[in-house]
Design an enzyme around this catalytic site. Structure first.
Site, PDB file in Angstrom:
ATOM      1  N   LYS A 190      68.748  58.920  -2.599  1.00  0.00           N
ATOM      2  CA  LYS A 190      69.831  58.031  -2.155  1.00  0.00           C
ATOM      3  C   LYS A 190      69.307  56.746  -1.526  1.00  0.00           C
ATOM      4  CE  LYS A 190      70.515  60.639   2.167  1.00  0.00           C
ATOM      5  NZ  LYS A 190      71.505  61.409   2.953  1.00  0.00           N
ATOM      6  N   ARG A 246      77.819  69.242  11.143  1.00  0.00           N
ATOM      7  CA  ARG A 246      78.170  68.328  10.067  1.00  0.00           C
ATOM      8  C   ARG A 246      78.906  69.168   9.039  1.00  0.00           C
ATOM      9  NH1 ARG A 246      74.169  64.269   6.730  1.00  0.00           N
ATOM     10  NH2 ARG A 246      74.285  65.982   5.222  1.00  0.00           N
TER      11      ARG A 246
END
Length: 370
Positions: free
Chosen positions: A34, A129
């Site tokens: 990414k 998360r």
């Protein structure tokens, strides 16, 4: 124009280093790409070096990878948006999931596209998360295995990224227990536990990753040689796969302290100055790089004769510590960069992207000498 370079030789070295480490422990791993933000030049370079699954959290980046290398397995490493189910199935071979409604949508799309879509069920392990609560795993799994065209290839977890919660042997053993419980309950094997990331590498090197944790997702350590757990670097790995370069556009001796009434600058700060520097001057250079392109706290001049003073939107100001150093307009200054600095630069259309291969350059140099 400023530019960022990716060094193929150093990337290859880091890849081989990690590959040897994981092979020694019989662990499979995937590359998190990414950071490259779907840049075609850098992705082609990465795909020429690595032979692994490629992970990303942006669908457009996975689409680009499939266009460049259709045979490469792609992994979407965050819970997908439900509305993107059709594209997730089309461009991602695997996705990480924590919501049953989304998995149902993926199942419907996989059926339409006549595909088997594999998922990793993410489990909350303290980082807060993504991930289902562990005590719901059995019920969650029971619903998932009813869905057509969906295959559970693993369970996983994420640590460190949000609240800085570090992995340890206890958490990893607990994750192993969750897999054993699910396998025993459903009499169905779960192939992978994807519990490792760059932050887990030091545990692996120290023998603190229990047998059965068999999948890692690695980005930062591959590109920067970082020991994320200890906030340092891994011996034997290159730190400078990336380098940022900017051109000098001004060199003038100027006062060290500005004059006039002080307000807030572009970033909302009111700079303070050491009054001992009043009436003193220094030689300063301006380069064509600014806060639109990078966070100046995340870059540093490789040459220690320069220090960063500050930046505006399009320019960064450097103090030339050794005033005898010959610096002129048109010269280039190289900067070391952190993960976040590269991420920012990759997202800037004002920073060019280039690939260098120092091994090839070395061979050319050696040939010219003979």
């Amino acid at each position: 124009m400023s530019y960022i370079t990716l060094n193929t030789q150093k990337l290859t070295h880091n890849y081989n280093f990690l590959n040897h480490l994981f092979n020694r422990h019989e662990i499979e791993w995937a590359v998190v790409a990414k950071l490259l933000c779907g840049n075609e030049i850098f992705l082609k370079n990465l795909l020429s070096v690595v032979d692994k699954d490629i992970c990303d959290s942006r669908l457009s980046n996975l689409k680009k990878i499939k266009e460049l290398s259709p045979e490469t397995k792609t992994v979407y490493i965050k819970p997908p948006a439900k509305r993107l189910a059709a594209s997730i199935v089309k461009y991602a071979d695997v996705s990480f999931n924590s919501q049953l409604e989304t998995i149902k949508a993926l199942s419907e799309e996989a059926f339409k596209q006549q595909k088997i879509h594999r998922i990793v069920i993410m489990i909350e392990m303290g980082e807060l998360r993504e991930g289902i609560m562990a005590d719901s795993l059995i019920d969650f799994y029971a619903e998932v295995i009813k869905l057509p065209n969906i295959e559970v290839s693993g369970i996983g977890t994420n640590l460190k990224c949000l609240n800085g919660i570090l992995p340890d042997r206890g958490k990893l053993n607990t994750l192993l227990k969750y897999r054993r419980d699910a396998e025993r309950h459903f009499q169905k094997k779960i192939p992978y536990i994807s519990a490792g990331s760059s932050v887990t590498i030091p545990l692996l090197k120290d023998g603190n990753v229990p047998e059965g944790i068999n999948h890692f997702r690695i980005g930062e350590s591959l590109f920067f040689g970082t020991d994320v757990f200890n906030d340092t670097f891994i011996n034997g790995m290159h730190r400078d796969v990336f380098k940022l370069t900017a051109e000098v556009i001004e060199v003038i001796e100027k006062p060290m302290i500005p004059t006039g009434k002080v307000g807030k600058n572009l970033t909302g700060d009111s700079p303070e100055y050491n009054q001992k520097d009043k009436d003193k001057t220094s030689l300063r250079a301006i380069v064509d790089l600014g806060v639109l392109d990078i966070d100046i706290k995340q870059v540093y001049p490789i040459d220690e004769d320069f220090e960063v003073i500050g930046a505006s939107s399009d320019m960064m100001i450097l103090n030339i510590i050794d005033e005898k150093k010959l610096v002129k307009v048109g010269d280039e200054i190289d900067f070391g960069v952190s993960y976040l600095a590269v991420l920012r630069a990759m997202n800037s259309d004002y920073v060019d992207k280039k690939v260098v291969n120092t091994q090839k350059m070395k061979k050319i140099h050696e040939k010219s000498e003979n």
